[in-house]
Design a protein around this motif. Structure first.
Motif, short mmCIF file in Angstrom:
data_model
loop_
_atom_site.label_atom_id
_atom_site.label_comp_id
_atom_site.label_asym_id
_atom_site.label_seq_id
_atom_site.Cartn_x
_atom_site.Cartn_y
_atom_site.Cartn_z
N LYS A 149 0.84 -1.21 0.00
CA LYS A 149 0.00 0.00 0.00
C LYS A 149 0.87 1.25 0.00
N PHE B 167 2.27 1.62 -3.48
CA PHE B 167 1.21 2.01 -4.41
C PHE B 167 0.91 3.50 -4.21
N GLY B 168 0.80 3.92 -2.94
CA GLY B 168 0.53 5.32 -2.62
C GLY B 168 1.63 6.23 -3.13
N TYR C 74 1.11 6.57 -6.83
CA TYR C 74 -0.13 7.30 -7.10
C TYR C 74 0.03 8.78 -6.75
N ASN C 75 0.62 9.06 -5.60
CA ASN C 75 0.80 10.46 -5.18
C ASN C 75 1.78 11.21 -6.08
N ILE D 80 -4.75 20.29 -5.10
CA ILE D 80 -3.44 19.81 -4.62
C ILE D 80 -2.73 19.06 -5.74
N LYS D 81 -3.49 18.21 -6.44
CA LYS D 81 -2.89 17.46 -7.55
C LYS D 81 -2.29 18.42 -8.57
N MET E 201 0.81 20.02 -7.12
CA MET E 201 1.90 19.03 -7.04
C MET E 201 2.48 18.75 -8.42
N LEU F 3 8.19 15.63 -1.08
CA LEU F 3 6.95 15.89 -0.33
C LEU F 3 6.12 14.62 -0.19
N SER G 15 7.76 12.49 2.53
CA SER G 15 7.67 12.99 3.91
C SER G 15 6.23 13.12 4.39
N LYS G 16 5.35 13.62 3.54
CA LYS G 16 3.97 13.84 3.99
C LYS G 16 3.11 12.58 3.85
N TYR G 17 3.09 12.02 2.64
CA TYR G 17 2.14 10.94 2.40
C TYR G 17 2.66 9.58 2.83
N ARG G 18 3.96 9.35 2.70
CA ARG G 18 4.49 8.03 3.05
C ARG G 18 5.09 8.03 4.45
N VAL H 260 13.18 19.42 1.98
CA VAL H 260 11.72 19.32 2.12
C VAL H 260 11.15 20.71 2.40
N MET I 14 11.29 22.38 10.15
CA MET I 14 10.80 21.07 9.72
C MET I 14 10.60 20.13 10.90
N TRP J 145 1.21 22.31 4.57
CA TRP J 145 1.38 20.90 5.01
C TRP J 145 0.01 20.27 5.30
N ARG K 139 -2.89 21.32 4.19
CA ARG K 139 -3.68 21.30 2.96
C ARG K 139 -3.34 20.06 2.12
N MET K 140 -2.08 19.66 2.17
CA MET K 140 -1.67 18.46 1.43
C MET K 140 -2.42 17.23 1.91
N LEU L 45 -5.41 15.25 0.02
CA LEU L 45 -5.27 14.33 -1.12
C LEU L 45 -5.43 12.90 -0.63
N THR M 198 -5.62 8.74 -1.13
CA THR M 198 -5.01 7.70 -1.97
C THR M 198 -5.94 6.49 -2.01
N PRO M 199 -6.29 6.00 -3.22
CA PRO M 199 -7.15 4.80 -3.28
C PRO M 199 -6.40 3.53 -2.86
N PRO N 73 -5.02 -0.27 -3.62
CA PRO N 73 -4.69 -1.06 -4.81
C PRO N 73 -5.71 -2.20 -5.00
N MET O 126 -3.64 -6.81 -8.33
CA MET O 126 -2.21 -6.56 -8.08
C MET O 126 -1.62 -7.71 -7.24
#
Lengths: 176, 264
Positions: free
Chosen positions: A23, A26-27, A30-31, A116-117, A120, A131, A134-137, A159, B11, B47, B49-50, B53, B55-56, B58, B62
């Motif tokens: 996951k 995949f993220g 995707y991100n 955002i997309k 980005m 980003l 650090s942010k999403y993963r 970052v 940070m 930060w 605001r991000m 987003l 994420t779906p 998988p 897969m």
């Protein structure tokens, strides 16, 4: 330790690594702006590479950093190849920016996520990767440093710069 | 404080990795410096605001593609390791002797083949490779069945279906899954897998013994259907016990009564 077992020939342990990290990988793809189907293919490619280059795993750093280094290369190779194919098919080179595949979904035009997309997508690849990691993963700066090949402090500074640039892009998009 | 150091601190503050003392000190710095405070706020807004987003997940396709790839790789590895196994103690003999020996052997095989052309060929290599593949698959099945994720345990049951002839250890693991797994889908898959071996008395007995352990209506009905198909008389008593359960679903009750009549 699981990857060391895979390295020593215990291939079924790769199944556990896959379950643990699928996951997250995949993220990551995707991100970065790939559509879900491409993201799934790229996850597959990462694990194929893990098997192929398992002997290069030394086990002295973070596994996540090693995995995401591979994932970055897989993403880079995919887009390089896709851009080459588009150019070969007669597409104007200026229109070639396949990274934004997943960013062009009109269904969520009104969504905040779309903004955002969009923002980005305007970031340079390296900053977008930082980003996303650090942010999403939720990677630690030390691991990010290991992934991109710099110190922990340098990763924080990079970052910071990426985030500041994203902020400027948001402001520009809002004033347009 | 130099600019780079300040960025590092910003940070750390943003990611929540500062100690309380450091955080209090940094907040004082921010209070004394409105421009820096504004910059920090802007970064924090971006930060946050991000976070909008999403994420779906998988797809299951897969997983299927990955496990197919892994299974193929494991088969390839076993084929390689089987071909590499060579008795090292034979190496002291000179190469020429080997070549001569191999020639004689080939000649012998050729003569034997012509003299006995009706006898059946036994693919020895394939048997060795298959045995090794089965043993690795057995390890994979046992490992997967012990995982906390139901998805992985399902994968384990599905791997178990690939055995040409599962051994006692795998069958015991599947029966244990049928009796103890917390997930209904995994239990259901275990029944499906065990139906491949209903010719073995241990499996039939295990299935019969698991009847009183099942609380899910779908599992109870599946077992009832299976017992009717097998005409397993030993299952009548456990089904009668199940009928005495107060909580038993009415549809299941009817189904079990019909099943008992069909078996008798």
């Amino acid at each position: 330790m699981l990857m060391l077992k895979v390295k020593s020939g215990d291939l079924d342990k790769l199944g556990l690594l896959y379950e643990r990290h699928k996951k997250r990988l995949f993220g990551f793809f995707y991100n970065l702006g790939n559509n879900p189907s491409v993201s799934e293919d790229l996850v597959q490619n990462v694990f194929v590479r893990m098997l192929k280059y398992r002997s290069s795993y030394a086990g002295n750093g973070s596994f996540a950093a090693w995995m995401f280094r591979m994932a970055r290369n897989v993403n880079y190779d995919y887009h390089k190849k896709a851009a080459r194919n588009k150019i070969a098919a007669g597409t104007d080179p200026e229109d070639v920016h396949v990274v934004t595949d997943g960013f062009s979904d009109k269904a969520d035009m009104e969504d905040k996520a779309y903004q955002i997309k969009r923002a980005m997508a305007q970031l340079p690849d390296e900053k977008r990767e930082l980003l996303v990691l650090s942010k999403y993963r939720e990677m630690k700066f030390k691991e990010i440093g290991e992934t991109i090949g710099c110190s922990e402090g340098a990763a924080k500074v990079r970052v910071h710069r990426a985030l500041k640039e994203l902020r400027n892009i948001f402001l520009q998009l809002e004033t347009v | 404080m130099d600019k780079e150091q300040l960025k590092i601190q910003m940070m750390d503050y943003l990611s929540g990795s500062m100690h309380e003392d450091e955080m209090n000190e940094f907040e004082k710095v921010l209070q004394d410096n409105p421009a820096l405070q504004m910059e920090m706020q802007a970064l924090m807004d971006t930060w946050d605001r991000m976070g909008n987003l999403k994420t779906p997940e998988p797809s299951e396709a897969m997983d299927a593609t990955f496990f197919d790839m892994l299974s193929n790789e494991m088969d390839k590895q076993h084929q390689k390791s089987a071909s590499k196994k060579f008795p090292l103690w034979l190496w002291p003999f000179p190469k020429a002797q080997w070549v001569f020996g191999l020639l004689l052997l080939s000649l012998g095989i050729a003569v034997g083949y012509f003299l006995n052309s009706n006898s059946e060929e036994i693919p020895v290599d394939n048997v060795v490779v298959n045995e090794e593949t089965e043993s690795v698959r057995q390890k994979l099945v046992l490992t997967l069945l012990e995982q906390p994720s139901a998805n992985q345990r399902l994968q384990g049951v599905s791997e178990a279906n690939k055995f040409e002839d599962a051994d006692e250890i795998v069958i015991r693991a599947l029966l244990q899954t049928l009796n103890q797994d917390s997930n209904v889908n995994v239990r259901l898959a275990a029944i499906e897998s065990l139906t491949n071996y209903v010719d073995q008395p241990v499996v039939r007995q295990g299935l019969v013994q698991s009847i009183p352990n099942q609380e899910s209506p779908i599992l109870q009905i599946t077992l009832a259907n299976l017992m009717v198909a097998l005409q397993e008389k030993a299952s009548i008593e456990p089904f009668r016990q199940l009928l005495q359960e107060r909580k038993l679903d009415t549809t299941v009750q009817k189904k079990i009564k019909n099943s008992i009549e069909s078996i008798i």
